[in-house]
Design a protein around this motif. Structure first.
Motif, PDB file in Angstrom:
ATOM      1  N   ARG A  24       0.830  -1.219   0.000  1.00 58.17           N
ATOM      2  CA  ARG A  24       0.000   0.000   0.000  1.00 58.17           C
ATOM      3  C   ARG A  24       0.857   1.258   0.000  1.00 58.17           C
ATOM      4  O   ARG A  24       0.511   2.259  -0.616  1.00 58.17           O
ATOM      5  CB  ARG A  24      -0.923   0.010   1.218  1.00 58.17           C
ATOM      6  CG  ARG A  24      -2.063  -0.931   1.104  1.00 58.17           C
ATOM      7  CD  ARG A  24      -2.960  -0.813   2.292  1.00 58.17           C
ATOM      8  NE  ARG A  24      -3.991  -1.828   2.267  1.00 58.17           N
ATOM      9  CZ  ARG A  24      -4.690  -2.193   3.311  1.00 58.17           C
ATOM     10  NH1 ARG A  24      -4.465  -1.630   4.490  1.00 58.17           N
ATOM     11  NH2 ARG A  24      -5.610  -3.115   3.204  1.00 58.17           N
ATOM     12  N   GLN A  25       1.996   1.203   0.711  1.00 60.30           N
ATOM     13  CA  GLN A  25       2.855   2.378   0.802  1.00 60.30           C
ATOM     14  C   GLN A  25       3.646   2.629  -0.475  1.00 60.30           C
ATOM     15  O   GLN A  25       3.928   3.783  -0.810  1.00 60.30           O
ATOM     16  CB  GLN A  25       3.827   2.233   1.972  1.00 60.30           C
ATOM     17  CG  GLN A  25       3.164   2.264   3.310  1.00 60.30           C
ATOM     18  CD  GLN A  25       4.156   2.023   4.440  1.00 60.30           C
ATOM     19  OE1 GLN A  25       5.332   1.784   4.212  1.00 60.30           O
ATOM     20  NE2 GLN A  25       3.664   2.085   5.671  1.00 60.30           N
ATOM     21  N   ARG A  82       2.902   1.492  -3.714  1.00 59.86           N
ATOM     22  CA  ARG A  82       2.185   1.138  -4.950  1.00 59.86           C
ATOM     23  C   ARG A  82       2.416   2.128  -6.086  1.00 59.86           C
ATOM     24  O   ARG A  82       2.212   1.806  -7.246  1.00 59.86           O
ATOM     25  CB  ARG A  82       0.697   0.974  -4.666  1.00 59.86           C
ATOM     26  CG  ARG A  82       0.022   2.233  -4.217  1.00 59.86           C
ATOM     27  CD  ARG A  82      -1.464   2.019  -3.988  1.00 59.86           C
ATOM     28  NE  ARG A  82      -2.045   3.190  -3.393  1.00 59.86           N
ATOM     29  CZ  ARG A  82      -2.532   3.246  -2.174  1.00 59.86           C
ATOM     30  NH1 ARG A  82      -2.515   2.172  -1.424  1.00 59.86           N
ATOM     31  NH2 ARG A  82      -3.026   4.352  -1.702  1.00 59.86           N
TER      32      ARG A  82
END
Length: 163
Positions: free
Chosen positions: A65-66, A68
């Motif tokens: 998520r960080q 992407r």
């Protein structure tokens, strides 16, 4: 008779030898569980690996998520996790091979190939981390030191694991 009742009251976990109403199937089942410790150990052997993989999976989801929006970081992350998972699988297979030398040469050859694969995966993971660290935050003098240490570990690992 009162002494027997007092002893049974003091230790409620022990089965009452005078009680015929207790079914025999429980005793047999308990004996099977106690004597078949090898089967229980085999069933529980994969639990730590499964917990570790679930833990690493949760960390992977948070990290993806960080990063992407950064394809280079995402590729490094995918490589590191895939390499680590393959390393765990190879080590698990190596643990399951028989420890004593067998008359079959196939088992020895399989052990040798597995050792080579484990060394290759661990060396690749070490080099990937060295590249990642040296690329981003280190001055040139420390880059040489990091690569020297990584090369030393890879060469020594080759001699220890493969040769």
């Amino acid at each position: 008779m009162d002494a027997v009742k007092k002893n049974n009251a003091a230790a409620p976990d022990l089965p009452n030898p005078q009680c015929p109403s207790e079914p025999k199937t429980h005793r047999i089942h308990d004996q099977m569980l106690r004597t078949d410790g090898h089967a229980a150990a085999c069933c529980n052997a994969g639990v730590p690996a499964a917990v570790l993989m679930i833990f690493l999976g949760c960390i992977l989801v948070g990290t993806v998520r960080q990063v992407r929006d950064r394809p280079r970081d995402l590729a490094f992350l995918a490589f590191a996790y895939a390499d680590l998972a393959a390393l765990f699988l190879c080590l698990r297979r190596a643990e399951r091979l028989p420890r004593e030398p067998s008359p079959e040469e196939g088992a020895d050859e399989q052990r040798r190939r597995l050792q080579l694969v484990v060394w290759t995966l661990s060396a690749a993971l070490s080099c990937a981390f060295a590249y990642r660290v040296s690329l981003l935050i280190m001055p040139p003098v420390l880059v040489v030191a990091v690569w020297s240490m990584t090369s030393f570990v890879a060469v020594v690992g080759f001699f220890v694991l493969v040769l």
